[in-house]
Design an enzyme around this catalytic site. Structure first.
Site, PDB file in Angstrom:
ATOM      1  N   GLY A  46      -6.003  17.563 -18.121  1.00  0.00           N
ATOM      2  CA  GLY A  46      -7.057  17.460 -19.129  1.00  0.00           C
ATOM      3  C   GLY A  46      -7.677  18.808 -19.453  1.00  0.00           C
ATOM      4  O   GLY A  46      -7.959  19.118 -20.617  1.00  0.00           O
ATOM      5  N   CYS A  47      -7.877  19.622 -18.439  1.00  0.00           N
ATOM      6  CA  CYS A  47      -8.494  20.929 -18.643  1.00  0.00           C
ATOM      7  C   CYS A  47      -7.561  21.861 -19.404  1.00  0.00           C
ATOM      8  O   CYS A  47      -8.010  22.667 -20.227  1.00  0.00           O
ATOM      9  CB  CYS A  47      -8.911  21.530 -17.303  1.00  0.00           C
ATOM     10  SG  CYS A  47     -10.184  20.524 -16.486  1.00  0.00           S
ATOM     11  N   THR A  48      -6.271  21.733 -19.158  1.00  0.00           N
ATOM     12  CA  THR A  48      -5.287  22.535 -19.888  1.00  0.00           C
ATOM     13  C   THR A  48      -5.258  22.108 -21.351  1.00  0.00           C
ATOM     14  O   THR A  48      -5.265  22.960 -22.261  1.00  0.00           O
ATOM     15  CB  THR A  48      -3.899  22.406 -19.246  1.00  0.00           C
ATOM     16  OG1 THR A  48      -3.988  22.883 -17.896  1.00  0.00           O
ATOM     17  CG2 THR A  48      -2.861  23.205 -20.010  1.00  0.00           C
TER      18      THR A  48
END
Length: 155
Positions: A46-48
């Site tokens: 998700g952060c990527t």
């Protein structure tokens, strides 16, 4: 969960270092518009997705006068690896102990894979030129977030 902030409040001050050890403070951006987004952990799916979305939309955000800063509890080494791996073109700031996340109300209980724990919550704050919050978003979904934000900001 920490107290959540609201539109119109003064954005809390911050002073954090990036992967290269350069300090970025709220005062450095006086008179500018800043998108300050919190994410739980570098190099996770998700952060990527979110970081790459900001990267891919940075020129339109910059053209509309916005600076983008990502904040996570990761150390400088993890931030540098994430920046290099994803070719990120904006600063990622290290928030050890999630102290700034707590100040911004972006820290609390969450459940991932059936495990419940406390950590940084995905959230985004837009700081206006006068240092107040012009937009506050908690519990952000990484997928499509930047497109929704751009639409809201007219960027």
């Amino acid at each position: 969960m920490a107290t959540q902030l609201e539109v119109g409040q003064n954005a809390p001050d911050f002073s954090l270092t990036d992967a290269n050890g350069k300090t970025h403070s709220k005062a450095d951006f006086a008179g500018q518009k800043v998108i300050l987004y919190f994410y739980p952990k570098a190099a996770t799916p998700g952060c990527t997705t979110e970081a790459c979305d900001f990267r891919d939309n940075l020129s339109s955000l910059s053209s509309a006068g916005f600076q983008v800063l990502g904040v996570s509890p990761d150390d400088a080494e993890a931030l540098q690896a994430f920046t290099d791996d994803q070719h990120l073109t904006f600063p990622l700031l290290s928030d050890p102990g999630a102290e700034l996340a707590k100040t911004y109300g972006s820290f609390g209980e969450k459940t991932v894979g059936g495990n419940t724990f406390e950590g940084t919550l995905r959230s985004t704050f837009v700081i206006a030129e006068d240092g107040t919050l012009s937009d506050v978003e908690y519990n952000v979904d990484a997928e499509g977030h930047v497109a929704r934000l751009r639409e809201k900001l007219g960027a």
